[in-house]
Design a protein around this motif. Structure first.
Motif, PDB file in Angstrom:
ATOM      1  N   ARG A 154      54.741 -62.323  -9.221  1.00  0.00           N
ATOM      2  CA  ARG A 154      53.638 -62.745 -10.085  1.00  0.00           C
ATOM      3  C   ARG A 154      53.974 -64.001 -10.866  1.00  0.00           C
ATOM      4  O   ARG A 154      55.133 -64.231 -11.231  1.00  0.00           O
ATOM      5  CB  ARG A 154      53.256 -61.611 -11.044  1.00  0.00           C
ATOM      6  CG  ARG A 154      52.543 -60.459 -10.348  1.00  0.00           C
ATOM      7  CD  ARG A 154      52.455 -59.223 -11.200  1.00  0.00           C
ATOM      8  NE  ARG A 154      51.586 -59.395 -12.347  1.00  0.00           N
ATOM      9  CZ  ARG A 154      51.329 -58.411 -13.228  1.00  0.00           C
ATOM     10  NH1 ARG A 154      51.874 -57.207 -13.055  1.00  0.00           N
ATOM     11  NH2 ARG A 154      50.539 -58.625 -14.262  1.00  0.00           N
ATOM     12  N   GLU A 155      52.950 -64.809 -11.108  1.00  0.00           N
ATOM     13  CA  GLU A 155      53.101 -65.998 -11.960  1.00  0.00           C
ATOM     14  C   GLU A 155      53.018 -65.544 -13.416  1.00  0.00           C
ATOM     15  O   GLU A 155      52.006 -64.960 -13.830  1.00  0.00           O
ATOM     16  CB  GLU A 155      51.988 -67.005 -11.671  1.00  0.00           C
ATOM     17  CG  GLU A 155      52.092 -67.660 -10.302  1.00  0.00           C
ATOM     18  CD  GLU A 155      53.241 -68.660 -10.240  1.00  0.00           C
ATOM     19  OE1 GLU A 155      53.455 -69.405 -11.212  1.00  0.00           O
ATOM     20  OE2 GLU A 155      53.926 -68.681  -9.202  1.00  0.00           O
ATOM     21  N   ALA A 177      45.858 -66.818 -27.633  1.00  0.00           N
ATOM     22  CA  ALA A 177      46.022 -68.229 -27.265  1.00  0.00           C
ATOM     23  C   ALA A 177      45.780 -68.441 -25.776  1.00  0.00           C
ATOM     24  O   ALA A 177      45.084 -69.388 -25.372  1.00  0.00           O
ATOM     25  CB  ALA A 177      47.427 -68.692 -27.652  1.00  0.00           C
ATOM     26  N   LEU A 178      46.340 -67.585 -24.943  1.00  0.00           N
ATOM     27  CA  LEU A 178      46.130 -67.696 -23.504  1.00  0.00           C
ATOM     28  C   LEU A 178      44.657 -67.512 -23.147  1.00  0.00           C
ATOM     29  O   LEU A 178      44.124 -68.212 -22.274  1.00  0.00           O
ATOM     30  CB  LEU A 178      46.988 -66.678 -22.759  1.00  0.00           C
ATOM     31  CG  LEU A 178      48.493 -66.955 -22.736  1.00  0.00           C
ATOM     32  CD1 LEU A 178      49.255 -65.738 -22.217  1.00  0.00           C
ATOM     33  CD2 LEU A 178      48.809 -68.180 -21.886  1.00  0.00           C
ATOM     34  N   PRO A 220      46.997 -67.010 -16.759  1.00  0.00           N
ATOM     35  CA  PRO A 220      45.565 -66.923 -16.411  1.00  0.00           C
ATOM     36  C   PRO A 220      45.177 -67.953 -15.351  1.00  0.00           C
ATOM     37  O   PRO A 220      45.770 -69.038 -15.261  1.00  0.00           O
ATOM     38  CB  PRO A 220      44.854 -67.226 -17.737  1.00  0.00           C
ATOM     39  CG  PRO A 220      45.869 -66.964 -18.799  1.00  0.00           C
ATOM     40  CD  PRO A 220      47.186 -67.312 -18.188  1.00  0.00           C
ATOM     41  N   ALA A 221      44.188 -67.617 -14.567  1.00  0.00           N
ATOM     42  CA  ALA A 221      43.663 -68.551 -13.577  1.00  0.00           C
ATOM     43  C   ALA A 221      43.198 -69.822 -14.265  1.00  0.00           C
ATOM     44  O   ALA A 221      42.594 -69.784 -15.338  1.00  0.00           O
ATOM     45  CB  ALA A 221      42.501 -67.907 -12.817  1.00  0.00           C
ATOM     46  N   GLY A 222      43.488 -70.947 -13.644  1.00  0.00           N
ATOM     47  CA  GLY A 222      43.069 -72.229 -14.186  1.00  0.00           C
ATOM     48  C   GLY A 222      44.100 -72.920 -15.043  1.00  0.00           C
ATOM     49  O   GLY A 222      43.936 -74.090 -15.392  1.00  0.00           O
ATOM     50  N   LEU A 223      45.168 -72.221 -15.426  1.00  0.00           N
ATOM     51  CA  LEU A 223      46.249 -72.828 -16.199  1.00  0.00           C
ATOM     52  C   LEU A 223      47.443 -73.068 -15.293  1.00  0.00           C
ATOM     53  O   LEU A 223      47.802 -72.196 -14.490  1.00  0.00           O
ATOM     54  CB  LEU A 223      46.686 -71.931 -17.357  1.00  0.00           C
ATOM     55  CG  LEU A 223      45.698 -71.646 -18.479  1.00  0.00           C
ATOM     56  CD1 LEU A 223      46.406 -70.900 -19.600  1.00  0.00           C
ATOM     57  CD2 LEU A 223      45.073 -72.920 -19.005  1.00  0.00           C
ATOM     58  N   ASP A 224      48.091 -74.238 -15.430  1.00  0.00           N
ATOM     59  CA  ASP A 224      49.344 -74.419 -14.723  1.00  0.00           C
ATOM     60  C   ASP A 224      50.487 -73.932 -15.605  1.00  0.00           C
ATOM     61  O   ASP A 224      50.280 -73.517 -16.759  1.00  0.00           O
ATOM     62  CB  ASP A 224      49.531 -75.872 -14.263  1.00  0.00           C
ATOM     63  CG  ASP A 224      49.718 -76.870 -15.400  1.00  0.00           C
ATOM     64  OD1 ASP A 224      50.011 -76.457 -16.543  1.00  0.00           O
ATOM     65  OD2 ASP A 224      49.595 -78.089 -15.138  1.00  0.00           O
TER      66      ASP A 224
END
Length: 345
Positions: free
Chosen positions: A86-87, A296-297, A114-118
């Motif tokens: 997992r990321e 924050a995330l 989360p999706a959309g964040l690098d």
């Protein structure tokens, strides 16, 4: 693996890029293939031998860094197997080890990216983002808010500007030099001023006259002359939120800019230091750090906040420290291991 190691406290040049043993995860831990590692101003202080808020200085040699994001590539005993592959992003707490290609931490510190964040953006939110939200918990942000944000092109400052603007408020952003001032304006500041310009306070005062308002809040992580001048722009009932005094230099014993009780009463101001236990109490819950990290995330995932990042190759950690100490960075400073190009040991 390759990592940045510190063998003796001192200047940035003491950070060396070396080959070292891979860390092994213990019970309940994971090993992360690091894609981004955060660099904090506190890291530069620790590097010089200043303990700061830590319970003790790390033993030497040490691998600095306490914020990482990447892919879980190994598990320790008794660790939930669903984490593998997992990321994730994690703040390592007081344990160092982030400036490396591999890092170990407890599984209960992990968040899924989360999706959309690098990875770099996730690292920015897990540390800088949680601090920004902790600061914002001390104020009510509304369309009536008129905020002054020193260091408006920095990691925390960028997020404070965005949050106030999202709530419909007005922002005077201060930054050092034309390039940073332009960034503050591009980030949404209604008035972006160079605090090195001797006329900045007059321009800010004129802006407020045209607005028909006084400033309501000063979000101050800088202290020093800029904050002293900005205090005069706060109206009665204004709130001076103090979360640092980097303008006075690391280890400066002068501390934050605090007025005496009589002067605060004369001006009708509230001054509040918000770091540490005060921030944890305000966040509330059984695990206030995690509460702030999750919030924050979430705000970044929803596009409310977009962290600014300043990237360096892992091998150039010394350059990253030097840039941070000399105010040559914008946003959160990030080391990216896969871009390493420096000499190897």
């Amino acid at each position: 693996m390759h990592a940045i190691r510190l063998h003796a406290f001192g200047p940035a040049e003491n950070l060396t890029y070396e080959k070292t043993d891979d860390p092994e995860p213990g019970p309940g831990q994971v090993r992360i293939a690091v894609e981004a590692a955060g660099v904090h101003l506190l890291d530069t202080a620790i590097r010089t031998g200043v303990q700061g808020p830590l319970p003790h200085l790390p033993g030497l040699p040490t691998i600095p860094g306490r914020e990482v994001a990447g892919t879980v590539e190994a598990l320790g005993p008794d660790t939930d197997p669903s984490w593998l592959g997992r990321e994730v992003v994690a703040h390592l707490g007081f344990a160092p080890g982030g400036y490396a290609e591999l890092a170990v931490t407890d599984a209960d510190r992990l968040h899924t990216v989360p999706a959309g964040l690098d990875a770099a953006q996730a690292v920015a939110m897990i540390g800088t983002g949680r601090t920004a939200l902790g600061i914002l918990n001390f104020t009510e942000t509304t369309p009536d808010t008129v905020a002054i944000v020193p260091a408006a092109a920095g990691g925390i400052g960028t997020l404070l500007v965005q949050y106030v603007k999202h709530a419909g408020g007005t922002v005077i952003g201060l930054a050092g030099g034309p390039a940073k001032t332009a960034l503050a304006a591009a980030n949404g500041a209604d008035l972006a001023l160079d605090y090195k310009d001797p006329d900045w306070t007059a321009r800010a005062a004129g802006f407020l006259v045209n607005l028909g308002r006084k400033a309501t809040v000063l979000y101050d992580g800088v202290g020093g002359p800029a904050a002293t001048a900005a205090l005069d722009l706060l109206g009665p009932g204004g709130h001076h939120v103090i979360f640092g005094w980097s303008g006075r230099g690391i280890g400066d014993t002068g501390g934050p800019l605090l007025l005496d009780e009589t002067e605060r009463a004369r001006r009708g101001l509230v001054q509040e230091q918000v770091l540490g236990q005060a921030m944890m109490r305000k966040a509330g819950g059984d695990n206030p750090v995690r509460t702030l990290e999750l919030a924050a995330l979430d705000l970044a995932a929803r596009g409310v906040l977009t962290p600014a990042v300043h990237r360096f190759p892992l091998a150039e950690a010394a350059a990253a420290h030097h840039a941070l100490e000399t105010r040559a960075t914008t946003g959160k400073v990030i080391l990216e291991p896969w871009e390493s190009t420096g000499p190897q040991v």
